[in-house]
Design a protein around this motif. Structure first.
Motif, PDB file in Angstrom:
ATOM      1  N   ALA A   1     162.648   6.181  82.317  1.00  0.00           N
ATOM      2  CA  ALA A   1     163.913   5.808  82.615  1.00  0.00           C
ATOM      3  C   ALA A   1     163.933   5.518  84.236  1.00  0.00           C
ATOM      4  CB  ALA A   1     164.908   6.874  82.578  1.00  0.00           C
ATOM      5  N   ASP A   2     163.262   6.419  84.975  1.00  0.00           N
ATOM      6  CA  ASP A   2     163.039   6.025  86.500  1.00  0.00           C
ATOM      7  C   ASP A   2     162.432   4.806  86.596  1.00  0.00           C
ATOM      8  OD1 ASP A   2     164.236   8.494  86.819  1.00  0.00           O
ATOM      9  OD2 ASP A   2     162.701   9.779  87.525  1.00  0.00           O
ATOM     10  N   LYS A   3     161.555   4.333  85.647  1.00  0.00           N
ATOM     11  CA  LYS A   3     160.599   3.035  85.984  1.00  0.00           C
ATOM     12  C   LYS A   3     161.355   2.025  85.384  1.00  0.00           C
ATOM     13  CE  LYS A   3     156.193   2.246  84.891  1.00  0.00           C
ATOM     14  NZ  LYS A   3     155.570   1.740  86.531  1.00  0.00           N
ATOM     15  N   LYS A   4     162.602   2.228  85.017  1.00  0.00           N
ATOM     16  CA  LYS A   4     163.710   1.184  84.457  1.00  0.00           C
ATOM     17  C   LYS A   4     163.161   0.428  83.130  1.00  0.00           C
ATOM     18  CE  LYS A   4     165.693   1.272  88.471  1.00  0.00           C
ATOM     19  NZ  LYS A   4     166.833   2.424  88.512  1.00  0.00           N
TER      20      LYS A   4
ATOM     21  N   LYS B   1     163.497   0.910  79.120  1.00  0.00           N
ATOM     22  CA  LYS B   1     164.461   1.513  78.013  1.00  0.00           C
ATOM     23  C   LYS B   1     163.888   2.628  77.401  1.00  0.00           C
ATOM     24  CE  LYS B   1     166.823  -3.059  77.763  1.00  0.00           C
ATOM     25  NZ  LYS B   1     166.603  -4.340  76.953  1.00  0.00           N
TER      26      LYS B   1
ATOM     27  N   GLY C   1     169.918   8.177  82.256  1.00  0.00           N
ATOM     28  CA  GLY C   1     169.192   7.107  81.935  1.00  0.00           C
ATOM     29  C   GLY C   1     168.298   6.940  80.642  1.00  0.00           C
TER      30      GLY C   1
END
Lengths: 247, 134
Positions: free
Chosen positions: A46-49, A51, A90
């Protein structure tokens, strides 16, 4: 309901159709770090964007919410032709603890199977790059449900420590996964200051994703995401995630 | 729309597979009282989904199935009244009936190791196809 003709089984593939990679974090031995690994892999994703989703399959002892530092009973999933998993830090997150809270939940195999089918049939994950699944220890109903009902979808990630007890156990799990022709994401060696399990990975032709040292302060960080994110442990998790993405 | 829709989709998928193009003359669905399924919502969802899939259906009958629990430790059998259960607990059991093991105990010995003898959730009790549709 007869499992072979259970209507819920028919919709589960549709519910997971938008998920690119389903990665159960597995180990037949308990206490090797599956919960921390699966939860932090989801967080790092999630931190790496990416999904990402996280499913806690340890129905009798769910604990991913403890790592995430949340009270599961306070979560209200959105209902929209099923259940939309709430987004926590996230991560699209689903755990039986949303419904059971901190109450003890002893379940026999048949109840574990029913809970598995029910949760997978009603949860709408939508589009995900990765769905990480925290699994309980053992090689019984919870694991067999994944292996039997989602054989071509799951990409198990195997975790073990260099303890002789865990090594014997991980070999048995790897044999089952290889015999069943599952796509194994790789092997993670946890609580280790060397790469003792590299030999096991080579023996079974499984990708060795790395070794995580034993950090004696890690328990004190559980539930505190900022502290976890700035820990050396998390750095190792990011490294392992990169290996998973490359795989 | 609540989560009955998700269960209706599963049932519709099953019916469509079993029907193989034949109209369904009669369908009997058993509703386990433990799950507190909203019959009207389920019926609405099921009819809509079957219609979208061009599965012709005659009558749908719903039958409530009483909750019977049996303790595996002492053998005691009991029939809890879901109307007397706290709303938040009923809601949890509604989504995942196995949440019942978090909230119910054997009234005689206190064990949580009991079996749901009947009344857990939705099941198809009877399905009659029209073999010679006009």
């Amino acid at each position: 309901m007869n499992t072979q003709s259970d209507p819920r089984l028919l919709v589960i593939p549709q519910r997971l159709a938008g998920v690119k990679h389903i990665v159960p974090v597995m180990s037949s031995k308990g206490g090797v770090g599956k919960t921390l690994l699966s939860t932090l892999l989801a967080l790092a994703g999630a931190d790496k964007k990416l999904k990402v989703g996280l499913l806690d399959l340890d129905f009798t002892n769910p604990s991913t919410h403890i790592v995430l530092g949340i009270d599961p009973a306070s979560i209200q999933p959105v209902e929209e032709k099923g259940v939309i998993p709430p987004i926590i830090h996230g991560i699209k997150y689903m755990t039986l603890a949303i419904y059971t809270g901190e109450n003890p939940t002893p379940l026999r195999g048949s109840a574990i199977n029913d809970a598995f089918l029910e949760i997978l049939a009603i949860t709408r994950w939508g589009e995900l790059d990765y769905l990480f699944i925290d699994t309980p220890p053992g090689l019984s109903d919870p694991q067999l449900n994944l292996l039997t009902y989602l054989p071509s979808r799951i990409e198990p990630l195997v975790v073990a420590t260099p303890s002789p007890l865990a090594i014997r156990s991980v070999e048995k799990l790897l044999k089952v996964l290889i015999e069943g022709n599952y796509k194994i994401t790789g092997l993670v060696e946890n609580m280790s200051n060397n790469s003792k399990l590299l030999k096991i990975a080579e023996k079974y032709n499984v990708k060795y994703l790395g070794s995580i040292p034993y950090y004696n302060n890690i328990d004190g960080l559980i539930g505190n995401l900022e502290a976890l994110r700035s820990s050396q442990f998390y750095g190792k998790i990011i490294h392992i995630l990169k290996g998973i993405i490359r795989a | 729309m609540v989560h009955e829709w998700a269960l209706a989709e599963a049932i519709a998928e099953y019916i469509e597979q079993q029907a193989k193009g034949r109209p369904v003359k009669k369908l009997v669905i058993s509703l386990g009282v433990l799950q507190s399924i909203d019959r009207e919502i389920l019926d609405f969802a099921l009819k809509n989904i079957l219609d979208e899939r061009n599965v012709r259906i005659g009558s749908i009958e719903y039958v409530d199935e009483e909750v019977v629990l049996r303790c595996k430790r002492c053998g005691y059998e009991w029939k809890p009244s879901m109307n007397e259960v706290d709303e938040s607990i009923r809601e949890a059991i509604h989504f995942v009936p196995e949440a019942v093991y978090s909230y119910f105990k054997c009234p005689r010995c206190g064990s949580r190791d009991f079996e749901i003898e009947s009344g857990r959730g939705i099941s198809i009790k009877e399905m009659v196809f029209d073999e010679h549709p006009k």
